[in-house]
Design an enzyme around this catalytic site. Structure first.
Site, PDB file in Angstrom:
ATOM      1  N   ASN A  10      12.613  -9.367  -3.136  1.00 42.81           N
ATOM      2  CA  ASN A  10      12.425  -8.481  -4.282  1.00 42.81           C
ATOM      3  C   ASN A  10      13.471  -7.379  -4.152  1.00 42.81           C
ATOM      4  O   ASN A  10      13.313  -6.466  -3.350  1.00 42.81           O
ATOM      5  CB  ASN A  10      11.011  -7.891  -4.258  1.00 42.81           C
ATOM      6  CG  ASN A  10      10.824  -6.807  -5.314  1.00 42.81           C
ATOM      7  OD1 ASN A  10      11.631  -6.688  -6.233  1.00 42.81           O
ATOM      8  ND2 ASN A  10       9.766  -6.013  -5.180  1.00 42.81           N
ATOM      9  N   LYS A  12      14.163  -5.116  -6.155  1.00 39.07           N
ATOM     10  CA  LYS A  12      13.796  -3.882  -6.865  1.00 39.07           C
ATOM     11  C   LYS A  12      14.989  -3.412  -7.715  1.00 39.07           C
ATOM     12  O   LYS A  12      15.784  -4.238  -8.152  1.00 39.07           O
ATOM     13  CB  LYS A  12      13.325  -2.810  -5.886  1.00 39.07           C
ATOM     14  CG  LYS A  12      12.303  -3.347  -4.879  1.00 39.07           C
ATOM     15  CD  LYS A  12      11.567  -2.257  -4.189  1.00 39.07           C
ATOM     16  CE  LYS A  12      10.712  -2.843  -3.079  1.00 39.07           C
ATOM     17  NZ  LYS A  12       9.653  -1.957  -2.661  1.00 39.07           N
ATOM     18  N   HIS A  95       3.387  -5.939  -9.320  1.00 40.30           N
ATOM     19  CA  HIS A  95       3.851  -5.234  -8.115  1.00 40.30           C
ATOM     20  C   HIS A  95       3.246  -3.829  -8.104  1.00 40.30           C
ATOM     21  O   HIS A  95       3.064  -3.213  -9.162  1.00 40.30           O
ATOM     22  CB  HIS A  95       5.384  -5.162  -8.117  1.00 40.30           C
ATOM     23  CG  HIS A  95       5.930  -4.689  -6.803  1.00 40.30           C
ATOM     24  ND1 HIS A  95       5.967  -3.363  -6.448  1.00 40.30           N
ATOM     25  CD2 HIS A  95       6.422  -5.381  -5.737  1.00 40.30           C
ATOM     26  CE1 HIS A  95       6.467  -3.262  -5.217  1.00 40.30           C
ATOM     27  NE2 HIS A  95       6.751  -4.464  -4.768  1.00 40.30           N
ATOM     28  N   GLU A  97       4.451  -1.078  -7.537  1.00 36.38           N
ATOM     29  CA  GLU A  97       5.267  -0.059  -8.212  1.00 36.38           C
ATOM     30  C   GLU A  97       5.068  -0.125  -9.723  1.00 36.38           C
ATOM     31  O   GLU A  97       5.137   0.904 -10.404  1.00 36.38           O
ATOM     32  CB  GLU A  97       6.744  -0.234  -7.798  1.00 36.38           C
ATOM     33  CG  GLU A  97       6.944   0.188  -6.341  1.00 36.38           C
ATOM     34  CD  GLU A  97       8.067  -0.514  -5.602  1.00 36.38           C
ATOM     35  OE1 GLU A  97       8.947  -1.111  -6.245  1.00 36.38           O
ATOM     36  OE2 GLU A  97       8.053  -0.448  -4.350  1.00 36.38           O
ATOM     37  N   GLU A 166       0.167  -7.354  -0.662  1.00 33.35           N
ATOM     38  CA  GLU A 166       1.074  -6.276  -0.297  1.00 33.35           C
ATOM     39  C   GLU A 166       0.290  -4.971  -0.174  1.00 33.35           C
ATOM     40  O   GLU A 166       0.088  -4.273  -1.180  1.00 33.35           O
ATOM     41  CB  GLU A 166       2.154  -6.100  -1.366  1.00 33.35           C
ATOM     42  CG  GLU A 166       3.024  -7.319  -1.567  1.00 33.35           C
ATOM     43  CD  GLU A 166       4.420  -6.941  -2.027  1.00 33.35           C
ATOM     44  OE1 GLU A 166       5.370  -7.310  -1.343  1.00 33.35           O
ATOM     45  OE2 GLU A 166       4.546  -6.250  -3.047  1.00 33.35           O
ATOM     46  N   GLY A 172       7.830  -0.493   1.877  1.00 33.88           N
ATOM     47  CA  GLY A 172       8.962   0.426   1.979  1.00 33.88           C
ATOM     48  C   GLY A 172       8.742   1.559   2.961  1.00 33.88           C
ATOM     49  O   GLY A 172       9.496   2.526   2.981  1.00 33.88           O
ATOM     50  N   SER A 210       7.148  -4.247   4.384  1.00 28.96           N
ATOM     51  CA  SER A 210       7.973  -4.010   5.569  1.00 28.96           C
ATOM     52  C   SER A 210       8.088  -5.233   6.470  1.00 28.96           C
ATOM     53  O   SER A 210       8.168  -5.106   7.684  1.00 28.96           O
ATOM     54  CB  SER A 210       7.469  -2.782   6.343  1.00 28.96           C
ATOM     55  OG  SER A 210       7.544  -1.624   5.522  1.00 28.96           O
TER      56      SER A 210
HETATM   57  C1  PEP Z   1       8.069  -5.199  -1.920  1.00 29.98           C
HETATM   58  O1  PEP Z   1       8.499  -4.317  -2.632  1.00 29.98           O
HETATM   59  O2  PEP Z   1       7.575  -6.203  -2.436  1.00 29.98           O
HETATM   60  C2  PEP Z   1       8.164  -5.025  -0.462  1.00 29.98           C
HETATM   61  C3  PEP Z   1       7.445  -5.799   0.311  1.00 29.98           C
HETATM   62  O3  PEP Z   1       9.015  -4.061  -0.007  1.00 29.98           O
HETATM   63  P1  PEP Z   1       9.437  -3.772   1.526  1.00 29.98           P
HETATM   64  O4  PEP Z   1       9.695  -5.110   2.169  1.00 29.98           O
HETATM   65  O5  PEP Z   1      10.689  -2.948   1.413  1.00 29.98           O
HETATM   66  O6  PEP Z   1       8.301  -3.067   2.157  1.00 29.98           O
END
Ligand code: PEP
Length: 248
Positions: A10, A12, A95, A97, A166, A172, A210
């Site tokens: 992803n 973003k 997601h 976000e 998630e 992040g 992460s």
């Molecule tokens: C994501 O945005 O789906 C995600 C898992 O981000 P990160 O790996 O940066 O935590």
């Protein structure tokens, strides 16, 4: 039959024509024949670039969102038919976000998942609890509520979705759920899918938050972790490739 794992990046709101090309060429040069399915989800303006660079190769591509509507007066939205025009196999929906910054409710996320499926694009449905919800012991209730809305909307097509667990506090932040914490939630989601579809083992449940080159293998070794949704680490070819290599 066990499903192939899925490693999805992803990006973003990152990238640009030049940087994307460098990243994608590095992936293509080194990915070989991966044991897992692999995809990258890019901002909509770059889907044509992904199509031209990735067509026919081992890396699929997708979007980070899709409209809940089919077409019409929805300024700024991108329809599933448009995603199909550019060869998308996947669309991330719900997601955290999008839920946090764009007010997407469970009902909106469910409508998007349904629209994606109806248009021939596989929704990667994200669920996950906020830190305060985990601390209040609400993790299972939150993810089950989020997934229930989607199952209700897609009904007999439930086996065709991808789910991504998630935890919001892990996205992040560099704070990863432990493999045991993640597995516990994945098992809950699997049980929920089992009540809705005859083939819950066909639904890939990805972990996201992460995930990186160092922790991917231990997460992916869990029985109900069928892949990863990768944010930050998907922007670096060596890191993303190491995660792909850990998925078999
Ligand atoms: C994501 O945005 O789906 C995600 C898992 O981000 P990160 O790996 O940066 O935590």
């Amino acid at each position: 039959m066990t499903m192939k794992k899925l490693i999805a990046g992803n990006w973003k709101m990152n990238g640009g024509l030049a940087a994307n090309e460098v990243l994608l060429r590095a992936l293509l040069a080194q990915i070989g024949a991966p044991a897992a399915d692999v995809a990258v989800c890019a901002p909509a303006p770059y889907l044509a670039q992904l199509q031209s660079l990735l067509q026919g190769g081992p890396v699929a591509w997708g979007s980070q969102d899709v409209s809940a509507h089919e077409q019409g007066a929805y300024t700024g939205e991108v329809s599933v038919a448009m995603l199909r025009d550019f060869g998308c196999r996947y669309a991330i929906v719900g997601h955290s976000e999008r839920r946090q910054y764009h007010g997407e409710t469970d009902a909106v996320v469910a409508a998007k998942a349904q629209r994606a499926l109806a248009g021939g694009v596989t929704p990667i449905v994200c669920v996950g609890e906020m830190l305060a919800e985990r601390e209040a012991g609400q993790t299972e209730a939150v993810v089950k509520r989020q997934l229930a809305a989607v199952i209700h909307a897609v009904a007999h097509c439930t086996s065709e979705i991808v789910v991504a667990y998630e935890p919001v506090w892990a996205i992040g932040t560099g704070k990863t759920a432990t493999p045991e914490q993640a597995q516990q939630v994945h098992a809950v989601l699997r049980a929920q899918l089992a009540a809705a579809t005859a083939h819950p083992e066909r639904v890939r449940i990805l972990y996201g938050g992460s995930m990186n080159a160092a922790n991917a293998a231990s997460l992916l070794a869990q029985p109900d972790i069928d892949g990863g949704l990768i944010g930050g680490a998907s922007l670096k070819a060596p890191d993303f490739l190491q995660i792909v290599a850990a998925a078999h």
